[in-house]
Design a protein around this motif. Structure first.
Motif, short mmCIF file in Angstrom:
data_model
loop_
_atom_site.label_atom_id
_atom_site.label_comp_id
_atom_site.label_asym_id
_atom_site.label_seq_id
_atom_site.Cartn_x
_atom_site.Cartn_y
_atom_site.Cartn_z
N VAL A 20 25.75 -13.12 -19.92
CA VAL A 20 24.78 -11.94 -19.85
C VAL A 20 23.20 -12.16 -19.74
O VAL A 20 22.59 -11.54 -19.10
N GLU A 24 20.79 -10.46 -17.27
CA GLU A 24 19.46 -9.76 -17.50
C GLU A 24 18.54 -10.34 -17.00
O GLU A 24 17.38 -9.72 -16.49
N MET A 29 21.24 -6.38 -15.13
CA MET A 29 21.50 -5.42 -16.51
C MET A 29 20.01 -4.84 -16.99
O MET A 29 19.12 -5.53 -16.99
N THR A 31 17.65 -3.05 -19.39
CA THR A 31 17.39 -2.79 -20.78
C THR A 31 16.23 -1.65 -21.17
O THR A 31 15.33 -1.86 -20.53
N SER A 37 18.40 -0.55 -30.33
CA SER A 37 19.63 -1.15 -29.72
C SER A 37 20.89 -0.19 -29.68
O SER A 37 21.79 -0.17 -28.69
N ASP A 41 21.35 2.98 -23.39
CA ASP A 41 22.67 3.00 -22.52
C ASP A 41 23.34 1.88 -21.93
O ASP A 41 22.50 0.97 -21.36
N GLU A 42 24.71 1.81 -21.93
CA GLU A 42 25.27 0.84 -21.08
C GLU A 42 25.87 1.13 -19.98
O GLU A 42 26.45 2.44 -19.85
N TYR A 43 26.11 0.26 -18.89
CA TYR A 43 26.65 0.89 -17.80
C TYR A 43 28.38 0.70 -17.89
O TYR A 43 28.74 -0.41 -18.59
#
Length: 96
Positions: A20, A24, A29, A31, A37, A41-43
């Motif tokens: 990860v 990043e 990714m 952020t 946190s 939003d997450e993909y």
């Protein structure tokens, strides 16, 4: 420390693994630093049958909302936790 690794593609038949942190650092990714946190939003990428995708596109056109909003509303109706503020059209508005 154990790092989670993920297969994020293949090259010449070989799996490409990365942590990860690697993803990043390389910009794979995104952020949102302005959000906490729990609000980031997450993909999520999934494969669905073409008839399902078509139905989502039709519903999105009927409601004049993005597919994202249609899917989030459906998940919330199914009982999945979806914050109310997440169910919004994030597209830019055109001036009238």
């Amino acid at each position: 420390m154990v790092e989670d690794t993920a297969v994020f593609g293949t090259r010449n038949g070989a799996k490409l693994n990365a942590t990860v942190f690697d993803l990043e650092r390389c910009g794979f990714m995104k952020t949102a630093f302005a959000q906490s946190s729990s609000e980031v939003d997450e993909y999520l990428q999934i494969q669905v049958p073409s008839v399902t995708k078509h139905h989502l596109e039709v519903r999105a056109a009927e409601t004049r909302e993005p597919i994202r909003v249609v899917v989030l509303r459906a998940l919330k109706a199914y009982g999945v936790t979806v914050p109310d503020e997440a169910i919004s059209d994030r597209r830019k508005r055109r001036p009238a």
